[in-house]
Design an enzyme around this catalytic site. Sequence first.
Site, short mmCIF file in Angstrom:
data_model
loop_
_atom_site.label_atom_id
_atom_site.label_comp_id
_atom_site.label_asym_id
_atom_site.label_seq_id
_atom_site.Cartn_x
_atom_site.Cartn_y
_atom_site.Cartn_z
CG ASP A 114 -5.06 -0.54 -40.82
OD1 ASP A 114 -4.00 -0.44 -41.09
OD2 ASP A 114 -5.77 -1.70 -40.71
CG HIS A 119 -3.32 -3.21 -38.54
ND1 HIS A 119 -4.35 -3.58 -39.58
CD2 HIS A 119 -2.86 -4.47 -38.33
CE1 HIS A 119 -3.98 -4.84 -40.09
NE2 HIS A 119 -3.40 -5.49 -39.00
CB SER A 166 -4.25 -8.61 -40.36
OG SER A 166 -2.97 -7.66 -40.51
#
Lengths: 358, 358
Positions: free
Chosen positions: B303, B332, B147
């Site tokens: 995601d 995610h 991320s």
Amino acid sequence: MSLEERYLENEYYTEAEHGEFDLFDLGDFELARGRTIRDCKLAYKTVGTLNQSKDNAIVFPHMYSGTHRDMEMYVGEDMAIDPTEYFVIMPDQLGNGLSSSPHNTPPHEGGMGNFPEVMIEDDIRAQHRLVTEEFGIEELELVLGWSMGAQQTYEWAVRFPEMVKRAAPIAGTAKVTPHDQLFIDAHMEAIRSDPAWNDGFYTDPHAVVTGLQRHAQIWSVMGLCTQFYHYDERAWERAGFASVEDMLANFWEDWFLRMDPNNLLTMAHKWRHGDVSRNADGDLEEALGRIEAKTFVMPFEEDMFFPVSDCAHEESMIPDSELRPIPSLWGHFTMFGVFEEDKQAIDDHIGELLETPA
Amino acid sequence: MSLEERYLENEYYTEAEHGEFDLFDLGDFELARGRTIRDCKLAYKTVGTLNQSKDNAIVFPHMYSGTHRDMEMYVGEDMAIDPTEYFVIMPDQLGNGLSSSPHNTPPHEGGMGNFPEVMIEDDIRAQHRLVTEEFGIEELELVLGWSMGAQQTYEWAVRFPEMVKRAAPIAGTAKVTPHDQLFIDAHMEAIRSDPAWNDGFYTDPHAVVTGLQRHAQIWSVMGLCTQFYHYDERAWERAGFASVEDMLANFWEDWFLRMDPNNLLTMAHKWRHGDVSRNADGDLEEALGRIEAKTFVMPFEEDMFFPVSDCAHEESMIPDSELRPIPSLWGHFTMFGVFEEDKQAIDDHIGELLETPA
């Protein structure tokens, strides 16, 4: 009582904005959850003419935050739903601002923050009375709808299976998913957390502007899809917006900011609790198994609310059904038909369904 | 100055919570956007031993709302990142609450609501100084992160291509997408719209609780995926939660509510502006083309922030790269490794990358 008297408070909910429409008098209408709306009105618009044998009717309910007006783009002489052939009834949801709603009912009569809990099944019971009592219709050629319109379509097909010959639930589910509920809670909270909302007792709906802006912002995140917003794709430009910020202001905020916060919350609550399995003691398979309609389940690919897999799961329980996924970068809002090919694809499927013997 | 003095205000940002870690002194650190953090500290943790030739180092930055602690689950003797073989540096983002951050800097010294704009490139310049000045390392076996950690990985690989032998950006992008920005705006607004936030000058971070709750709620909508929440799947039960509501309280709120609102906003702002193309006058292809590292681009299927297609788009511009999508209902948050097979799949790809000559 004139329309002007009923819809005093907010210019958005007027015939000036929505064109002429009718009101069906439901009298004192008892709701599924127990309360009664006194002198309840169901707004609706019809297009076309009911034939002698009364077998050319279509019912076309609308989505969250919508009215009958928003479905009119799918009705036209060059389209599958041709008003020279069909009699099209577009009912307005209870609570949508044209039917009896929080904003057009005074607080001491159960309006505004006192408005009762309304359920999808209340809409369909009201629409059934309109269809049978006002028009004497016993069978519907087609019931279709998008999003909350799909919830209503499923409720029609499960509750009155012998009446519904064909059904097209578009980008919506028969039973709300927990993920939808999380999303609905988030966008309801966006409104309710605005101090101006004041538990639903505001003096000016437009004072709840920051709540409505946050609501629009959350919709902008979930309403389309990531790919739509890709910086190489720049799909917003094809849609007529200079930038993502421009689209937020002139599409999302433009859509929501004129509306009444309590009306939105009433519809959102209905969405959050939509579940046809209540017709069969919680057994979804049993409920969907009752559907007699020839059914096209039409999810939108890239829809962030109702992925194809969720819709396919329900489609598999409907006896005479087909899954008809429609690809588009517009995600859940494909139905807006901003891209001409999306509108055409939807119309093509509807046309094919109407031509299928049922 | 002792750690206790620096981290007085919030028990979450302490060694009691995060275990022992170190501080690297950056002095007066000038930021990309112009301001300077006086006496700036970069927190970090190392595991393993740097070998004589200094060629066994891995840099593993963390995600939004995280610290070095959250990456430790991917470091272990039975794992690809084996501390008996590698020297693992886990740096803390500027603004994450352990490094110099809004909450541990007094307002009159540029803290709280006065904290400066920090960019991903500031993190990487700070980490580069740590790696070269503190440890004398000239080459990194691997840089990886999830991320915002992926954003930092890309920045490392583009800015210092000759130093980074292998790179694994996991579920993140080199250039932020407009859709991410919409999402970030929505969850930042959730905090900032809480009157208790008071433009960042609150006396008690926990007073901003309704803003942090709304923030958690929005994360619950986007952080996993619709399929995770399906009522038949009931994946929340496998994750140890009795219901979706239980998961909202004991996973999402439990995660965010102890944190400092300004720290979160500082990280969110960084995320919102992450873009390696600034290294090449806005030319993303040119920037990614500079990467010399053997690169595994590892998106998570489902995601909702970083769809595989967005990651594949960037992967196609990186010379020596492979796309390694990982399937999981956790969307995610697959990286949290709540389902053992997810953690295993991620570890397998990292192991394969480390074994690839570079």
